[in-house]
Design a protein around this motif. Structure first.
Motif, short mmCIF file in Angstrom:
data_model
loop_
_atom_site.label_atom_id
_atom_site.label_comp_id
_atom_site.label_asym_id
_atom_site.label_seq_id
_atom_site.Cartn_x
_atom_site.Cartn_y
_atom_site.Cartn_z
N TRP A 88 44.15 27.06 56.49
CA TRP A 88 43.00 26.62 55.71
C TRP A 88 41.99 27.76 55.62
O TRP A 88 41.70 28.41 56.61
CB TRP A 88 42.33 25.41 56.36
N LYS A 89 41.43 27.96 54.43
CA LYS A 89 40.48 29.06 54.22
C LYS A 89 39.13 28.49 53.82
O LYS A 89 39.02 27.74 52.85
CB LYS A 89 41.00 30.00 53.13
N GLY A 90 38.08 28.89 54.56
CA GLY A 90 36.74 28.42 54.28
C GLY A 90 36.10 27.86 55.52
O GLY A 90 36.75 27.66 56.55
N SER A 91 34.81 27.56 55.44
CA SER A 91 34.07 27.06 56.60
C SER A 91 33.69 25.59 56.47
O SER A 91 33.30 24.97 57.46
CB SER A 91 32.80 27.90 56.80
N THR A 92 33.78 25.02 55.28
CA THR A 92 33.44 23.61 55.07
C THR A 92 34.65 22.88 54.50
O THR A 92 35.56 23.51 53.94
CB THR A 92 32.27 23.46 54.10
N PRO A 93 34.70 21.55 54.62
CA PRO A 93 35.82 20.79 54.05
C PRO A 93 36.00 21.05 52.55
O PRO A 93 37.13 21.22 52.08
CB PRO A 93 35.43 19.34 54.32
N SER A 94 34.90 21.10 51.81
CA SER A 94 35.00 21.32 50.36
C SER A 94 35.57 22.70 50.05
O SER A 94 36.38 22.87 49.13
CB SER A 94 33.64 21.14 49.68
N GLN A 95 35.16 23.71 50.82
CA GLN A 95 35.70 25.06 50.61
C GLN A 95 37.19 25.11 50.93
O GLN A 95 37.98 25.69 50.19
CB GLN A 95 34.95 26.06 51.48
N LYS A 96 37.58 24.50 52.04
CA LYS A 96 38.99 24.50 52.43
C LYS A 96 39.84 23.79 51.39
O LYS A 96 40.93 24.23 51.06
CB LYS A 96 39.15 23.85 53.81
N TRP A 97 39.33 22.67 50.89
CA TRP A 97 40.10 21.90 49.90
C TRP A 97 40.26 22.69 48.60
O TRP A 97 41.37 22.80 48.07
CB TRP A 97 39.42 20.55 49.63
N THR A 98 39.16 23.25 48.08
CA THR A 98 39.23 23.95 46.80
C THR A 98 39.93 25.31 46.91
O THR A 98 40.51 25.79 45.94
CB THR A 98 37.82 24.15 46.20
N GLU B 97 41.36 18.21 61.65
CA GLU B 97 40.18 18.12 62.51
C GLU B 97 40.52 17.60 63.91
O GLU B 97 39.75 17.78 64.84
CB GLU B 97 39.13 17.21 61.88
N PHE B 98 41.68 16.97 64.06
CA PHE B 98 42.07 16.41 65.36
C PHE B 98 43.06 17.30 66.10
O PHE B 98 43.41 17.02 67.24
CB PHE B 98 42.70 15.03 65.15
N LEU B 99 43.52 18.35 65.45
CA LEU B 99 44.56 19.19 66.02
C LEU B 99 43.98 20.23 66.96
O LEU B 99 43.04 20.95 66.62
CB LEU B 99 45.34 19.88 64.89
N ASP B 100 44.56 20.33 68.15
CA ASP B 100 44.17 21.35 69.12
C ASP B 100 45.31 22.34 69.31
O ASP B 100 46.46 22.05 69.00
CB ASP B 100 43.82 20.71 70.47
N GLY B 101 44.98 23.51 69.85
CA GLY B 101 46.02 24.46 70.22
C GLY B 101 46.24 25.55 69.19
O GLY B 101 45.44 25.76 68.27
N ASP B 102 47.36 26.25 69.35
CA ASP B 102 47.66 27.43 68.54
C ASP B 102 47.83 27.11 67.05
O ASP B 102 47.70 28.00 66.21
CB ASP B 102 48.94 28.11 69.04
N PHE B 103 48.13 25.86 66.73
CA PHE B 103 48.40 25.50 65.34
C PHE B 103 47.16 24.95 64.63
O PHE B 103 47.25 24.55 63.47
CB PHE B 103 49.53 24.48 65.28
N LYS B 104 46.02 24.94 65.32
CA LYS B 104 44.77 24.49 64.72
C LYS B 104 44.46 25.31 63.46
O LYS B 104 44.65 26.53 63.43
CB LYS B 104 43.63 24.65 65.74
N ASP B 105 44.00 24.62 62.41
CA ASP B 105 43.64 25.21 61.12
C ASP B 105 44.86 25.66 60.30
O ASP B 105 44.73 26.46 59.37
CB ASP B 105 42.68 26.39 61.29
N TYR B 106 46.03 25.13 60.65
CA TYR B 106 47.23 25.37 59.85
C TYR B 106 47.87 24.05 59.47
O TYR B 106 47.69 23.03 60.13
CB TYR B 106 48.26 26.18 60.66
N TYR B 107 48.63 24.08 58.38
CA TYR B 107 49.56 23.00 58.09
C TYR B 107 50.86 23.65 57.63
O TYR B 107 50.93 24.86 57.40
CB TYR B 107 49.00 22.03 57.03
N ILE B 108 51.90 22.86 57.52
CA ILE B 108 53.19 23.34 57.04
C ILE B 108 53.43 22.79 55.64
O ILE B 108 53.29 21.58 55.41
CB ILE B 108 54.33 22.93 57.98
N GLU B 109 53.78 23.66 54.74
CA GLU B 109 54.09 23.28 53.36
C GLU B 109 55.58 23.46 53.13
O GLU B 109 56.17 24.44 53.57
CB GLU B 109 53.28 24.19 52.42
#
Length: 234
Positions: A94-104, A72-84
């Protein structure tokens, strides 16, 4: 994590709505004046499925919750991604529009080794197509902190900085690249947990955290903290 991790066993509609509302309230309280270019790096090696110390949740589920929070704090081209990473590293959206959707919707399971260098290799490969100015300024690496060894007589941090230089990152970027190694302890390696460190002494822009609170990270994000001593004083 105390809210999000419960979604594994409770998908009742009102509970899910409550989790989402609580998540957004936490973000609103923490977000004032905070802009981040830290991307979360999640250790998804096999040991992360072990129950985290003092909780009923796995280290993996807690790491996923923290990763979603800091997105939620990340800006820029990498927003909505993480590295695994386990044996290898990859970008995950992350897939989904809400925190619960993204988590599940995040179904990644923890298995394999703990090859931290694969994260740096991913950065080096992305450098071929992504401008240095668009890269994150640091990583929040959430792990149970038992990384595979890197090179003979080199720590993972030393090897990482050397690889970034060789890939064409500027000296300024490499020297100011912040590495936060965040330990989510479990009993996989015994009651005392892991013991390895990835630096020799106090190294600039490398930080060690442990536990489940995100509060310490705000000091690092402020840009005024460069060493472990700075962080302690802050």
């Amino acid at each position: 994590h105390e809210c999000l991790c419960e979604l594994r066993n409770n998908r009742e509609s009102n509970f899910v709505k409550t989790v989402d509302k609580q998540f957004y309230e936490l973000i609103a309280k923490a977000k004032e004046g905070v802009v981040s270019k830290f991307i979360v790096v999640r250790d998804t090696s096999g040991s992360m499925e072990s129950t985290a110390t003092g909780t009923k949740f796995s280290s993996n589920d807690i790491a996923k919750s923290i990763a979603l929070y800091f997105n939620e704090f990340l800006d820029g081209d990498f927003k909505d991604y993480y590295i695994e990473f386990d044996d290898n590293a990859k970008m995950v959206k992350w897939k989904g529009s809400t925190p619960s959707q993204k988590w599940t919707n995040d179904l990644g399971n923890a298995y394999g080794g703990t090859n931290f260098q694969s994260v740096i290799d991913l950065f080096c490969n992305l450098k071929r197509t992504v401008s240095e100015s668009d890269f994150p300024e640091g990583i929040l690496c959430i792990s149970d902190c038992e990384f595979d060894a890197s090179e003979l007589e080199k720590t993972n941090v030393e090897s990482a900085r050397s690889k970034l230089r060789s890939a064409g990152f500027s000296e300024d970027y490499v020297n100011n690249f912040k590495i936060v190694l965040w330990n989510i302890p479990n009993s996989f390696y015994g009651n005392r947990g892991g013991t390895k460190f990835e630096t020799f002494g106090d190294v600039k822009n490398v930080f060690y955290l442990s536990g489940y609170s995100a509060s310490n990270v705000k000091f690092i994000m402020s840009g005024k903290v460069e060493t472990a001593a700075d962080l302690f004083n802050a």
